[in-house]
Write a protein that holds these residues in place. Structure first.
Motif, PDB file in Angstrom:
ATOM      1  N   GLN A   1      -2.312 -12.894  -4.300  1.00  0.00           N
ATOM      2  CA  GLN A   1      -2.271 -12.040  -3.110  1.00  0.00           C
ATOM      3  C   GLN A   1      -2.917 -12.743  -1.923  1.00  0.00           C
ATOM      4  O   GLN A   1      -2.416 -12.671  -0.810  1.00  0.00           O
ATOM      5  N   ARG A   2      -4.022 -13.407  -2.151  1.00  0.00           N
ATOM      6  CA  ARG A   2      -4.711 -14.104  -1.047  1.00  0.00           C
ATOM      7  C   ARG A   2      -3.906 -15.287  -0.522  1.00  0.00           C
ATOM      8  O   ARG A   2      -4.140 -15.743   0.594  1.00  0.00           O
ATOM      9  N   SER A   3      -2.947 -15.788  -1.292  1.00  0.00           N
ATOM     10  CA  SER A   3      -2.168 -16.944  -0.841  1.00  0.00           C
ATOM     11  C   SER A   3      -1.008 -16.553   0.073  1.00  0.00           C
ATOM     12  O   SER A   3      -0.478 -17.396   0.794  1.00  0.00           O
ATOM     13  N   TRP A   4      -0.579 -15.299   0.059  1.00  0.00           N
ATOM     14  CA  TRP A   4       0.549 -14.867   0.891  1.00  0.00           C
ATOM     15  C   TRP A   4       0.126 -14.766   2.351  1.00  0.00           C
ATOM     16  O   TRP A   4      -0.856 -14.120   2.682  1.00  0.00           O
ATOM     17  N   LYS A   5       0.913 -15.399   3.234  1.00  0.00           N
ATOM     18  CA  LYS A   5       0.678 -15.316   4.677  1.00  0.00           C
ATOM     19  C   LYS A   5       1.963 -15.684   5.401  1.00  0.00           C
ATOM     20  O   LYS A   5       2.849 -16.322   4.825  1.00  0.00           O
ATOM     21  N   TYR A   6       2.040 -15.264   6.644  1.00  0.00           N
ATOM     22  CA  TYR A   6       3.212 -15.598   7.452  1.00  0.00           C
ATOM     23  C   TYR A   6       2.774 -15.859   8.881  1.00  0.00           C
ATOM     24  O   TYR A   6       1.684 -15.451   9.303  1.00  0.00           O
ATOM     25  N   ALA A   7       3.623 -16.567   9.598  1.00  0.00           N
ATOM     26  CA  ALA A   7       3.342 -16.897  10.998  1.00  0.00           C
ATOM     27  C   ALA A   7       4.652 -16.881  11.779  1.00  0.00           C
ATOM     28  O   ALA A   7       5.690 -17.305  11.275  1.00  0.00           O
ATOM     29  N   GLU A   8       4.553 -16.390  13.006  1.00  0.00           N
ATOM     30  CA  GLU A   8       5.709 -16.352  13.890  1.00  0.00           C
ATOM     31  C   GLU A   8       5.547 -17.443  14.937  1.00  0.00           C
ATOM     32  O   GLU A   8       4.590 -17.434  15.699  1.00  0.00           O
TER      33      GLU A   8
END
Length: 162
Positions: A73-80
């Protein structure tokens, strides 16, 4: 090597911590049912000691899954970015998916009954190539709707040049 999966020139947005709780609940339900079935079946056929061992094994697997789910869960991330969306996840096997806005065909927002109970939704991006599809689980419904609308607008605006 970390720059390969997490470019430093972007501002990353993490997913909700409720994602770990939801996944732990799912694993707990499945392992609980398996432990009960193992206890009854092994207890009645082979002996109650083996049934108890099945419950202990299920508890050990749940403890192991508890730790792994939290790390995942801590590894999930996104960027725009200006021209593309970046989605990164994974601990041991890391993955970075870069989807250009102009290549998006449509954006899905989905939420099952447990996701809705935890106040989350999943945004899934679809392109012509299934290998570049990306999904972002564990988003607050308002953020999922905002992201869906923004990605759809950017995808439509940038697809005009194709």
């Amino acid at each position: 090597m970390n720059d390969l999966f997490a470019p430093s020139d972007v501002s990353w947005t993490p997913v909700s911590k409720n994602l770990a709780a939801l996944r732990r609940l799912n694993v707990g339900i499945v392992l609980g049912l398996l432990a009960i079935a193992g206890l009854v079946v092994l207890g009645l056929t082979v002996g109650w000691l083996y049934g108890v061992l099945a419950v202990v094994l299920a508890a050990a697997v749940f403890g192991w899954a508890w730790v792994l789910i939290g790390r995942n869960q801590r590894s999930w991330k996104y960027a725009e970015r200006e021209d593309e969306l970046l989605v990164s996840h994974g601990v041991m096997f890391r993955e970075l998916v870069v989807v250009p806005y102009g290549r998006m065909q449509f954006v899905d927002v989905a939420a099952g009954p447990l996701e809705r109970a935890f106040g989350m939704a999943t945004v899934e991006l679809h392109t012509a190539t299934p290998a570049t599809d990306a999904k972002i689980p564990g988003l607050h419904p308002d953020e999922a709707a905002r992201l869906r609308d923004r990605l759809s607008a950017l995808g439509q605006a940038q697809a005009w040049g194709l």
